[in-house]
Write a protein that holds these residues in place. Structure first.
Motif, short mmCIF file in Angstrom:
data_model
loop_
_atom_site.label_atom_id
_atom_site.label_comp_id
_atom_site.label_asym_id
_atom_site.label_seq_id
_atom_site.Cartn_x
_atom_site.Cartn_y
_atom_site.Cartn_z
N LEU A 1 0.87 -1.18 0.00
CA LEU A 1 0.00 0.00 0.00
C LEU A 1 0.90 1.23 0.00
O LEU A 1 1.54 1.54 1.01
CB LEU A 1 -0.89 -0.02 1.25
N PRO A 2 1.01 1.91 -1.15
CA PRO A 2 1.95 3.03 -1.25
C PRO A 2 1.48 4.24 -0.45
O PRO A 2 0.42 4.77 -0.70
CB PRO A 2 1.98 3.35 -2.74
N ARG A 3 2.30 4.61 0.55
CA ARG A 3 1.99 5.78 1.36
C ARG A 3 3.27 6.61 1.50
O ARG A 3 4.36 6.09 1.41
CB ARG A 3 1.49 5.37 2.75
N ASP A 4 3.09 7.90 1.75
CA ASP A 4 4.26 8.75 1.95
C ASP A 4 4.70 8.67 3.42
O ASP A 4 4.11 7.94 4.22
CB ASP A 4 4.00 10.18 1.48
N LEU A 5 5.73 9.43 3.78
CA LEU A 5 6.27 9.33 5.14
C LEU A 5 5.31 9.81 6.22
O LEU A 5 5.45 9.46 7.38
CB LEU A 5 7.59 10.11 5.23
N LYS A 6 4.30 10.58 5.82
CA LYS A 6 3.28 11.02 6.78
C LYS A 6 2.06 10.10 6.77
O LYS A 6 1.02 10.43 7.32
CB LYS A 6 2.86 12.45 6.47
N ALA A 7 2.19 8.96 6.09
CA ALA A 7 1.13 7.93 6.01
C ALA A 7 -0.05 8.35 5.14
O ALA A 7 -1.11 7.75 5.20
CB ALA A 7 0.65 7.50 7.39
N ASN A 8 0.15 9.37 4.31
CA ASN A 8 -0.89 9.74 3.37
C ASN A 8 -0.81 8.83 2.15
O ASN A 8 0.27 8.38 1.77
CB ASN A 8 -0.72 11.20 2.91
N GLY A 9 -1.95 8.57 1.55
CA GLY A 9 -1.96 7.74 0.35
C GLY A 9 -1.47 8.49 -0.87
O GLY A 9 -1.75 9.66 -1.03
N SER A 10 -0.72 7.79 -1.69
CA SER A 10 -0.30 8.38 -2.96
C SER A 10 -1.35 8.00 -4.00
O SER A 10 -2.25 7.20 -3.73
CB SER A 10 1.07 7.86 -3.37
N SER A 11 -1.21 8.53 -5.19
CA SER A 11 -2.16 8.18 -6.25
C SER A 11 -2.08 6.70 -6.60
O SER A 11 -3.02 6.12 -7.12
CB SER A 11 -1.91 9.04 -7.49
N SER A 12 -0.96 6.07 -6.26
CA SER A 12 -0.79 4.64 -6.57
C SER A 12 -1.61 3.73 -5.68
O SER A 12 -1.74 2.54 -5.96
CB SER A 12 0.69 4.27 -6.47
N VAL A 13 -2.18 4.27 -4.60
CA VAL A 13 -3.04 3.45 -3.73
C VAL A 13 -4.20 2.88 -4.55
O VAL A 13 -4.57 1.71 -4.40
CB VAL A 13 -3.58 4.28 -2.54
N LYS A 14 -4.74 3.69 -5.46
CA LYS A 14 -5.85 3.22 -6.29
C LYS A 14 -5.44 2.03 -7.15
O LYS A 14 -6.22 1.10 -7.34
CB LYS A 14 -6.36 4.35 -7.19
N HIS A 15 -4.21 2.06 -7.65
CA HIS A 15 -3.72 0.95 -8.48
C HIS A 15 -3.61 -0.32 -7.65
O HIS A 15 -4.02 -1.40 -8.08
CB HIS A 15 -2.36 1.30 -9.10
N ALA A 16 -3.04 -0.22 -6.46
CA ALA A 16 -2.89 -1.39 -5.59
C ALA A 16 -4.25 -1.96 -5.21
O ALA A 16 -4.47 -3.18 -5.28
CB ALA A 16 -2.10 -1.00 -4.34
N LYS A 17 -5.17 -1.10 -4.83
CA LYS A 17 -6.52 -1.55 -4.45
C LYS A 17 -7.23 -2.19 -5.64
O LYS A 17 -7.94 -3.19 -5.48
CB LYS A 17 -7.34 -0.38 -3.91
N GLU A 18 -7.05 -1.63 -6.83
CA GLU A 18 -7.70 -2.18 -8.03
C GLU A 18 -7.19 -3.58 -8.33
O GLU A 18 -7.98 -4.48 -8.65
CB GLU A 18 -7.47 -1.25 -9.22
N ILE A 19 -5.88 -3.79 -8.23
CA ILE A 19 -5.33 -5.13 -8.48
C ILE A 19 -5.88 -6.11 -7.43
O ILE A 19 -6.27 -7.23 -7.77
CB ILE A 19 -3.79 -5.10 -8.47
N GLY A 20 -5.94 -5.70 -6.18
CA GLY A 20 -6.50 -6.55 -5.14
C GLY A 20 -7.95 -6.91 -5.41
O GLY A 20 -8.35 -8.07 -5.27
N PHE A 21 -8.73 -5.92 -5.83
CA PHE A 21 -10.14 -6.16 -6.16
C PHE A 21 -10.27 -7.15 -7.32
O PHE A 21 -11.06 -8.09 -7.26
CB PHE A 21 -10.82 -4.83 -6.52
N ARG A 22 -9.48 -6.94 -8.36
CA ARG A 22 -9.57 -7.82 -9.54
C ARG A 22 -9.16 -9.25 -9.21
O ARG A 22 -9.79 -10.20 -9.68
CB ARG A 22 -8.72 -7.27 -10.68
N LEU A 23 -8.12 -9.42 -8.42
CA LEU A 23 -7.70 -10.78 -8.05
C LEU A 23 -8.78 -11.47 -7.22
O LEU A 23 -9.10 -12.63 -7.47
CB LEU A 23 -6.38 -10.74 -7.28
#
Length: 170
Positions: free
Chosen positions: A80-102
């Protein structure tokens, strides 16, 4: 973007068995797998990312499902891509989408069991992977595919270590 919360290693633990980890990027997906004792992460391969948000599943999803069928993991860990302050990056959507599809495809495939998909904090895993590979003499520009696998190993090894600590705690 809201702060995405990763799962906790060891919570709802499925027990012994292999774990499969994914480092999802916009271009490639690094894959790593653990041994059956869930102690050590090893690189598997890098899958070219082909499926976007509105696309039908493509060869990348098919390849990941094939790997799930080969390794028969008891859980899948996606960074789960997050920055040093634990905020989500735009890549969070990509990771979640792959998880959903699998999950969707495992649910609709008789030949595969439905394996839980977990999300792990992957902060600095690519940086650590690049540093380790550079220390071993691998050129980071020429070794992008290897870096993705190494990042998946970092995600998985962190998960396995945290899982072991939690399961050993009184």
């Amino acid at each position: 973007m809201a702060k995405p919360t990763p799962d906790t290693p060891g919570a709802d633990d499925p027990g012994p068995g292999r774990r499969l980890a994914l480092d999802v990027g916009t271009v490639r997906i690094g894959v790593a797998v653990s041994d059956s004792a869930a102690m050590l992460a090893s690189p598997v391969e890098t899958v070219d990312r082909l499926t976007g948000f509105k696309d039908r599943d493509k060869a990348d999803i098919d390849r990941l499902l094939w790997l799930i069928g080969q390794y028969r993991p008891v859980e899948i860990i996606i960074g789960l891509p997050r920055d040093l302050k634990a905020n989500g990056s735009s890549s969070v959507k990509h990771a979640k989408e792959i998880g959903f599809r699998l999950t969707r495809r495992m649910t609709n495939t008789d030949s595969l069991p439905v394996v839980p998909v977990r999300f792990a904090d992957e902060r600095l895993t690519t940086v650590a992977a690049e540093r380790h590979l550079r220390d071993c003499g691998v050129n980071t520009k020429k070794g992008r595919a290897v870096i993705d696998q190494a990042a998946a190993c970092e995600i998985l090894q962190s998960w396995l270590d945290a899982r072991s600590r939690r399961l050993a705690a009184p």
